[in-house]
Enzyme design. Structure first.
Site, PDB file in Angstrom:
ATOM      1  N   ARG A 100       0.740  -1.200  -0.089  1.00 56.36           N
ATOM      2  CA  ARG A 100      -0.069  -0.055  -0.104  1.00 56.36           C
ATOM      3  C   ARG A 100       0.910   1.390   0.025  1.00 56.36           C
ATOM      4  O   ARG A 100       2.028   1.448   0.990  1.00 56.36           O
ATOM      5  CB  ARG A 100      -0.803   0.079   1.255  1.00 56.36           C
ATOM      6  CG  ARG A 100      -1.935   1.250   1.339  1.00 56.36           C
ATOM      7  CD  ARG A 100      -3.003   1.084   1.980  1.00 56.36           C
ATOM      8  NE  ARG A 100      -2.846   0.754   3.315  1.00 56.36           N
ATOM      9  CZ  ARG A 100      -3.666   0.492   4.433  1.00 56.36           C
ATOM     10  NH1 ARG A 100      -5.070   0.617   3.940  1.00 56.36           N
ATOM     11  NH2 ARG A 100      -3.542   0.376   5.502  1.00 56.36           N
ATOM     12  N   ARG A 112       2.375   4.210   5.072  1.00 55.54           N
ATOM     13  CA  ARG A 112       1.852   4.349   6.434  1.00 55.54           C
ATOM     14  C   ARG A 112       2.660   3.762   7.269  1.00 55.54           C
ATOM     15  O   ARG A 112       3.326   2.532   7.218  1.00 55.54           O
ATOM     16  CB  ARG A 112       0.598   3.688   6.406  1.00 55.54           C
ATOM     17  CG  ARG A 112      -0.740   4.861   6.238  1.00 55.54           C
ATOM     18  CD  ARG A 112      -1.988   4.110   6.336  1.00 55.54           C
ATOM     19  NE  ARG A 112      -2.198   3.304   7.621  1.00 55.54           N
ATOM     20  CZ  ARG A 112      -3.407   3.038   7.822  1.00 55.54           C
ATOM     21  NH1 ARG A 112      -4.623   2.998   7.110  1.00 55.54           N
ATOM     22  NH2 ARG A 112      -3.377   2.106   8.963  1.00 55.54           N
TER      23      ARG A 112
END
Ligand code: AMP
Length: 242
Positions: free
Chosen positions: A143, A176
């Site tokens: 991601r 993240r």
């Protein structure tokens, strides 16, 4: 949206493991029905970024992949739900994450709408997105997010045109902080132990819809839209095409 901007959509909850696609689908639901996405993870990360008191308390817990204490999250959610853009409805992404949080939300809505004709409409409609464990791992480890517009990419499954940069605004994509291998394992564990039972809480209400999230994102969106429209009978809304 053509015409019926006064139509109430109500409370939509997206349930699913980290990496199931809640954020992606929430953005699409938000665009289609003109209601805001409320992500408790995003609200918490914003507090961490700004260095608020709440952010200081939550930051280290989030960095370990554990759930932050209910009280901190309740304050954020009740404040956010009071904003004017929630008047026709909202999509909760990442909340509730425990049966206790689900009970708190019911009590909040009950309190707000207990003598209102709108009470039924505001009872949550819950969409559970189910994805296989190995697929979740692939999605979480790959991601990348645009810090400017929030678009989510995946280096394995949905890469941007130019490696490392957002297709829409050219910003450098970020990983993240809690998408590291150990923290991913802890977040998936927290989901299994604490969040999975939330589906049981809503199953009893007959307002739980489960969608197979292993399939392509457009197919999943189409199924979610039709469930929401069947449920809320918003087919007269004149919503935008998928
Ligand atoms: P998310 O972006 O939804 O994956 O959330 C990131 C992190 O924020 C989680 O791993 C938790 O530490 C925290 N968090 C988000 N939503 C909640 C919630 N409803 N209750 C407790 N902690 C939460």
């Amino acid at each position: 949206m053509a015409g019926e901007t006064s139509r109430i959509i109500g409370s939509i909850i997206l349930l699913g493991a980290p990496g199931a696609g809640k954020g992606t689908q929430a953005k699409r639901i938000s665009a289609r029905y003109g209601i805001p996405q409320i992500s408790t993870g995003d609200l918490l990360r914003e507090n961490v970024r700004q260095g608020t008191e709440l952010g200081k308390m939550a930051g280290s817990i989030m960095a370990r992949g554990e759930l932050v204490p209910d009280d901190l999250v309740y304050g954020l959610v009740s404040e956010r739900l009071r904003l004017a853009d929630c008047q026709r409805g909202y999509i909760l992404d990442g909340f509730p994450r425990t049966p206790a949080q689900a009970g708190w939300l019911d009590a909040l809505l009950e309190d707000k709408f207990f003598d209102s004709s709108e009470r039924e409409v505001w009872r949550p409609f819950v969409v559970r997105i189910e994805v296989d464990y190995n697929e979740l791992l692939l999605r979480l480890t790959g991601r990348r997010t645009c810090p400017t517009c929030g678009t989510i990419y995946n280096v394995h499954l949905q890469p941007p045109r130019k490696n490392g940069f957002c297709d829409k605004d050219g910003s450098q994509l970020v990983v993240r902080a809690d998408d590291s291998d150990e923290v991913i394992a802890e977040r998936l564990n927290a989901y299994d132990v604490q969040t999975r039972p939330v589906a049981g809480y809503y199953e009893r209400t007959g307002r739980l819809f489960t969608v197979d999230g292993n399939r392509p994102v457009d197919e999943v969106s189409r199924e979610i839209f039709s469930a929401i429209e069947r449920h809320a009978r918003v087919d007269a809304l004149g919503v935008k095409d998928a």
